[in-house]
Design a protein around this motif. Structure first.
Motif, PDB file in Angstrom:
ATOM      1  N   HIS A   2    -133.829 -72.348  27.125  1.00  0.00           N
ATOM      2  CA  HIS A   2    -132.392 -72.517  26.858  1.00  0.00           C
ATOM      3  C   HIS A   2    -131.936 -71.596  25.729  1.00  0.00           C
ATOM      4  N   ARG A   3    -130.713 -71.103  25.912  1.00  0.00           N
ATOM      5  CA  ARG A   3    -130.200 -70.140  24.917  1.00  0.00           C
ATOM      6  C   ARG A   3    -129.126 -70.800  24.027  1.00  0.00           C
ATOM      7  N   ILE A   4    -129.260 -70.546  22.752  1.00  0.00           N
ATOM      8  CA  ILE A   4    -128.314 -71.158  21.798  1.00  0.00           C
ATOM      9  C   ILE A   4    -127.626 -70.057  20.988  1.00  0.00           C
ATOM     10  N   LEU A   5    -126.308 -70.189  20.860  1.00  0.00           N
ATOM     11  CA  LEU A   5    -125.574 -69.288  19.957  1.00  0.00           C
ATOM     12  C   LEU A   5    -125.377 -70.032  18.634  1.00  0.00           C
ATOM     13  N   LEU A   6    -125.940 -69.500  17.563  1.00  0.00           N
ATOM     14  CA  LEU A   6    -125.822 -70.136  16.240  1.00  0.00           C
ATOM     15  C   LEU A   6    -124.832 -69.322  15.402  1.00  0.00           C
ATOM     16  N   VAL A   7    -123.750 -69.988  14.978  1.00  0.00           N
ATOM     17  CA  VAL A   7    -122.735 -69.293  14.176  1.00  0.00           C
ATOM     18  C   VAL A   7    -122.741 -69.911  12.771  1.00  0.00           C
ATOM     19  N   GLU A   8    -123.327 -69.210  11.829  1.00  0.00           N
ATOM     20  CA  GLU A   8    -123.470 -69.734  10.462  1.00  0.00           C
ATOM     21  C   GLU A   8    -123.466 -68.535   9.510  1.00  0.00           C
ATOM     22  N   ASP A   9    -122.549 -68.565   8.542  1.00  0.00           N
ATOM     23  CA  ASP A   9    -122.438 -67.406   7.650  1.00  0.00           C
ATOM     24  C   ASP A   9    -123.377 -67.468   6.450  1.00  0.00           C
ATOM     25  N   GLU A  10    -123.937 -68.638   6.179  1.00  0.00           N
ATOM     26  CA  GLU A  10    -124.860 -68.738   5.037  1.00  0.00           C
ATOM     27  C   GLU A  10    -126.242 -68.290   5.490  1.00  0.00           C
ATOM     28  N   GLU A  11    -126.697 -67.208   4.873  1.00  0.00           N
ATOM     29  CA  GLU A  11    -127.930 -66.538   5.291  1.00  0.00           C
ATOM     30  C   GLU A  11    -129.131 -67.482   5.348  1.00  0.00           C
ATOM     31  N   HIS A  12    -129.349 -68.247   4.278  1.00  0.00           N
ATOM     32  CA  HIS A  12    -130.535 -69.096   4.217  1.00  0.00           C
ATOM     33  C   HIS A  12    -130.497 -70.203   5.260  1.00  0.00           C
ATOM     34  N   LEU A  13    -129.319 -70.786   5.398  1.00  0.00           N
ATOM     35  CA  LEU A  13    -129.168 -71.873   6.364  1.00  0.00           C
ATOM     36  C   LEU A  13    -129.355 -71.345   7.786  1.00  0.00           C
ATOM     37  N   GLN A  14    -128.790 -70.180   8.018  1.00  0.00           N
ATOM     38  CA  GLN A  14    -128.933 -69.563   9.342  1.00  0.00           C
ATOM     39  C   GLN A  14    -130.421 -69.300   9.642  1.00  0.00           C
ATOM     40  N   HIS A  15    -131.122 -68.796   8.625  1.00  0.00           N
ATOM     41  CA  HIS A  15    -132.542 -68.487   8.791  1.00  0.00           C
ATOM     42  C   HIS A  15    -133.335 -69.755   9.113  1.00  0.00           C
ATOM     43  N   ALA A  16    -133.065 -70.825   8.345  1.00  0.00           N
ATOM     44  CA  ALA A  16    -133.841 -72.058   8.523  1.00  0.00           C
ATOM     45  C   ALA A  16    -133.550 -72.718   9.874  1.00  0.00           C
ATOM     46  N   ILE A  17    -132.269 -72.745  10.277  1.00  0.00           N
ATOM     47  CA  ILE A  17    -131.933 -73.382  11.562  1.00  0.00           C
ATOM     48  C   ILE A  17    -132.527 -72.569  12.713  1.00  0.00           C
TER      49      ILE A  17
ATOM     50  N   LYS B 160    -122.539 -78.257  -0.970  1.00  0.00           N
ATOM     51  CA  LYS B 160    -123.313 -78.782   0.155  1.00  0.00           C
ATOM     52  C   LYS B 160    -124.174 -77.727   0.834  1.00  0.00           C
ATOM     53  N   THR B 161    -123.685 -76.484   0.851  1.00  0.00           N
ATOM     54  CA  THR B 161    -124.435 -75.465   1.585  1.00  0.00           C
ATOM     55  C   THR B 161    -125.824 -75.214   0.980  1.00  0.00           C
ATOM     56  N   PRO B 162    -125.927 -74.938  -0.329  1.00  0.00           N
ATOM     57  CA  PRO B 162    -127.293 -74.743  -0.857  1.00  0.00           C
ATOM     58  C   PRO B 162    -128.146 -75.999  -0.731  1.00  0.00           C
ATOM     59  N   LEU B 163    -127.496 -77.176  -0.877  1.00  0.00           N
ATOM     60  CA  LEU B 163    -128.243 -78.437  -0.725  1.00  0.00           C
ATOM     61  C   LEU B 163    -128.804 -78.550   0.691  1.00  0.00           C
ATOM     62  N   ALA B 164    -127.942 -78.236   1.681  1.00  0.00           N
ATOM     63  CA  ALA B 164    -128.359 -78.310   3.082  1.00  0.00           C
ATOM     64  C   ALA B 164    -129.512 -77.351   3.331  1.00  0.00           C
ATOM     65  N   SER B 165    -129.393 -76.168   2.754  1.00  0.00           N
ATOM     66  CA  SER B 165    -130.416 -75.150   2.966  1.00  0.00           C
ATOM     67  C   SER B 165    -131.753 -75.580   2.327  1.00  0.00           C
ATOM     68  N   ILE B 166    -131.711 -76.089   1.100  1.00  0.00           N
ATOM     69  CA  ILE B 166    -132.950 -76.541   0.423  1.00  0.00           C
ATOM     70  C   ILE B 166    -133.582 -77.681   1.226  1.00  0.00           C
ATOM     71  N   LYS B 167    -132.735 -78.640   1.621  1.00  0.00           N
ATOM     72  CA  LYS B 167    -133.238 -79.804   2.368  1.00  0.00           C
ATOM     73  C   LYS B 167    -133.910 -79.345   3.663  1.00  0.00           C
ATOM     74  N   LEU B 168    -133.255 -78.441   4.352  1.00  0.00           N
ATOM     75  CA  LEU B 168    -133.786 -77.965   5.632  1.00  0.00           C
ATOM     76  C   LEU B 168    -135.102 -77.208   5.443  1.00  0.00           C
ATOM     77  N   TYR B 169    -135.160 -76.399   4.395  1.00  0.00           N
ATOM     78  CA  TYR B 169    -136.407 -75.674   4.121  1.00  0.00           C
ATOM     79  C   TYR B 169    -137.544 -76.653   3.826  1.00  0.00           C
ATOM     80  N   LEU B 170    -137.246 -77.655   3.003  1.00  0.00           N
ATOM     81  CA  LEU B 170    -138.301 -78.630   2.640  1.00  0.00           C
ATOM     82  C   LEU B 170    -138.747 -79.422   3.874  1.00  0.00           C
ATOM     83  N   GLU B 171    -137.767 -79.863   4.680  1.00  0.00           N
ATOM     84  CA  GLU B 171    -138.118 -80.602   5.903  1.00  0.00           C
ATOM     85  C   GLU B 171    -138.957 -79.731   6.842  1.00  0.00           C
ATOM     86  N   THR B 172    -138.604 -78.448   6.896  1.00  0.00           N
ATOM     87  CA  THR B 172    -139.358 -77.522   7.753  1.00  0.00           C
ATOM     88  C   THR B 172    -140.792 -77.395   7.244  1.00  0.00           C
TER      89      THR B 172
END
Lengths: 231, 370
Positions: A2-17, B160-172
């Motif tokens: 399955h293909r997902i389009l992820l739209v997120e401007d925060e680099e770290h969050l995008q990377h982790a998701i 919330k954004t850095p918090l979400a990112s830290i939480k997600l990294y730790l959970e990962t």
């Protein structure tokens, strides 16, 4: 896969998701702004869109509206820091299927992604073979899939932009849709015409569907703002 | 805002019209009064002649002096002229309205016209001043409300954004055993950078709150401002790999009285802004020089620049240009407020000018105590 389009401007969050989704065997295409999201969605086929709301260029709500004009079925999951009930309601009203607030649980995100894709696949299977989407108003009807319509002078074929414009107005029935909104959603990232172009499209649509285009019953002007579809 | 301007314009026009009408009505009444007084004065000699003749017929006066006294006492607005050539002066006289009385009536009318005109003008001016004051107050409140709402959006996002990112990294890290060491390293590095982002945000929030409550104190001591600027720039640029985009012209060993922590905050805010609003390939320039009794420090970027209207509000609390939902750069609208207020505590100035061909120059002028 399955293909997902992820739209997120925060680099770290995008990377982790992206990393987590890929580890769950999804193919992920990640972009960081609204215009790229619209462009990518148009060019490729996706089974799910994960969409942030506060995005550069075009916000996530408008991206969702644009997606809905082209694809009524693809599930859209909003992932936003905005967490009031009003924000959630707006997200769902604009065509979102689910809404999660940041910070979120990884397991919950993965589960929701899985469920949304499964549900959408089921609906798609059920709807296959069914007749196309037809909208009737007065003596007129429009088939949004075949681009065919029936107006006051009989059958006619609508252009893609005419179909999109009618769809946007009908989806926002009895509500004013501003010219800027129409430009952003119908013409999206492509060359932006001036607002006069919209007026010309409206004139053409009135000729197709209004008994008296000068006294329109369905496609009404709201002076200084835009247009609304009334039925 | 547009609606407010329309309401106040309509109100202003109504008030001017009402006062113009009020002034006109009073002046017209005065004119009618003047006409009535003149008409009355013109009729008075007839009444007076009859009454005087009656008194003369009753032989009340021995001579013209007695008659004159009686006349002057009873008819101060009229003049009596005897005509002795035509016979007994007690029976030959002429009564006419006094010229002074006419002048008095005319003067009185003119005074009233002046009075009403001036009163009208003063009242209109006072009302205008009041309307403008109310308009500005309302406008400021609306602006503040909008800025506060924008601030709430941006702070929600920024917290919330850095918090979400830290939480997600730790959970990962907990969930995924199969991650390779480089991936783990990257996740920890990114999480640490998000922690720093959160710490900076909390610092900015606390500083802004202290400045707003006038509870932030600076301790002025001898500081090598050249060294401090170098250190602050390096601290910001090196971890972010921005040194290649930076150009510095910093005079050596410039010392002045300052609070080093506060000045570090000022420099960090300005250097981060310069990079934040500059496209990726554009240079950022920082200069430090001394001129007479001032240390001048400039932060120059080649970004999109700032509109004239935004420049006026740039240092206001919570101010951020544009719509928070579609913003390219993230922030809270606290940075430049903090910069401005910290510099105020140093009796220093900051101005913002356009850079050529594009971008802005933030220029600090700090008192120089050699």
């Amino acid at each position: 896969m399955h293909r997902i389009l992820l739209v997120e401007d925060e680099e770290h969050l995008q990377h982790a998701i992206k990393l987590n989704l890929e580890m769950e065997n999804y193919a992920v295409n990640a972009v960081g702004d609204g215009n790229s999201a619209i462009k990518t969605f148009r060019e490729e086929k996706f089974d799910l869109v994960i969409l942030d709301i506060m995005l550069p260029e075009t916000d996530g709500l408008m991206v969702c509206e644009n997606i809905r004009l082209h694809d009524a079925n693809v599930p859209v999951l909003f992932l936003s820091a905005k967490n009031t009930p009003a924000d959630r309601i707006t997200g769902l009203k604009k065509g979102g299927d689910d809404y999660m607030t940041k910070p979120f649980d990884l397991e919950e995100l993965l589960l929701r992604v899985k469920k949304l894709i499964e549900k959408s696949q089921k609906i798609q299977l059920q709807s296959e073979g069914k007749t196309s989407t037809i909208y009737k108003f007065g003596e007129n009807w429009i088939n949004f899939e075949s681009y065919e319509a029936h107006g006051i002078n009989g059958k006619l074929d609508l252009t893609k932009k005419e179909i999109l414009l009618m769809k946007l107005l009908i989806e926002n029935k009895n509500q004013v849709v501003s010219r800027e909104h129409i430009l952003k959603v119908v013409w999206d990232y492509t060359v932006i015409p001036n607002t006069r172009t919209i007026d010309n499209f409206i004139l053409a649509l009135r000729k197709y569907f209004e008994v008296d285009p000068k006294e329109p019953r369905f496609i009404q002007s709201v002076r200084g703002v835009g247009y609304k579809f009334v039925e | 805002m547009k609606k407010l301007a329309v309401i106040f314009t309509v109100l202003s026009v109504y008030i001017v019209a009402a006062f113009a009408w009020w002034t006109y009505a009073h002046i017209r009444n005065s004119k009618q009064l003047q006409q009535a007084e003149i008409e009355n004065l013109e009729l008075m000699p007839y009444r007076a002649t009859l009454q005087v003749r009656e008194a003369v017929d009753q032989e009340m006066f021995a001579d013209t002096n007695a008659l004159k006294k009686f006349f002057e006492f009873n008819y101060p607005q009229l003049d009596l002229y005897f005509m002795p050539d035509e016979g007994d002066p007690l029976f030959n006289y002429m009564i006419v309205p006094s010229k002074n009385t006419f002048d008095e009536i005319n003067q009185r009318y003119k005074r009233k016209v002046w009075m009403y005109s001036l009163e009208g003008i003063v009242m209109v001016l006072l009302l205008f001043w009041g309307i403008i004051w109310v308009y500005h107050t309302l406008q400021t409140r609306l602006k503040l409300k909008r800025q506060q709402s924008n601030f709430l959006l941006s702070i929600t996002h920024e917290l919330k954004t850095p918090l979400a990112s830290i939480k997600l990294y730790l959970e990962t890290l907990i969930k995924r055993d199969s991650l390779d060491p480089q991936q783990k390293q990257l996740m920890l590095k990114n999480s640490l950078s998000d922690v720093t982002r959160l710490r900076d945000l909390v610092d900015n929030l606390l500083t802004a709150a202290q400045l707003d409550a006038h509870k932030f104190n600076v301790t002025l001591e001898d500081v090598n401002i050249s060294e401090l600027l170098h250190q602050t720039i390096d601290k910001y640029c090196m971890p972010r790999n921005l040194s290649s985009r930076l150009e510095t012209v910093i005079a050596k060993d410039v010392k002045t009285k300052a609070d080093s922590l506060a000045m570090e905050m000022v420099f960090t805010n300005l250097i981060s802004n310069a990079f934040k609003y500059s496209p990726g390939d554009k240079k950022v320039k920082v200069t430090l020089s001394t001129l007479e009794k001032h240390v001048n420090i400039e932060f120059v970027d080649e970004g999109a620049g700032i509109s004239k209207a935004d420049k006026e509000q740039l240092f206001d609390l919570f101010f951020r240009a544009g719509d928070e939902n579609t913003r390219k750069t993230k922030g809270t609208g606290l940075g430049l407020y903090i910069v401005k207020n910290l510099l105020n505590l140093h009796h220093a100035e900051i101005i913002v000018n356009d850079n050529s061909p594009s971008g802005v120059i933030f220029k600090i002028s700090l008192p120089y105590h050699a």
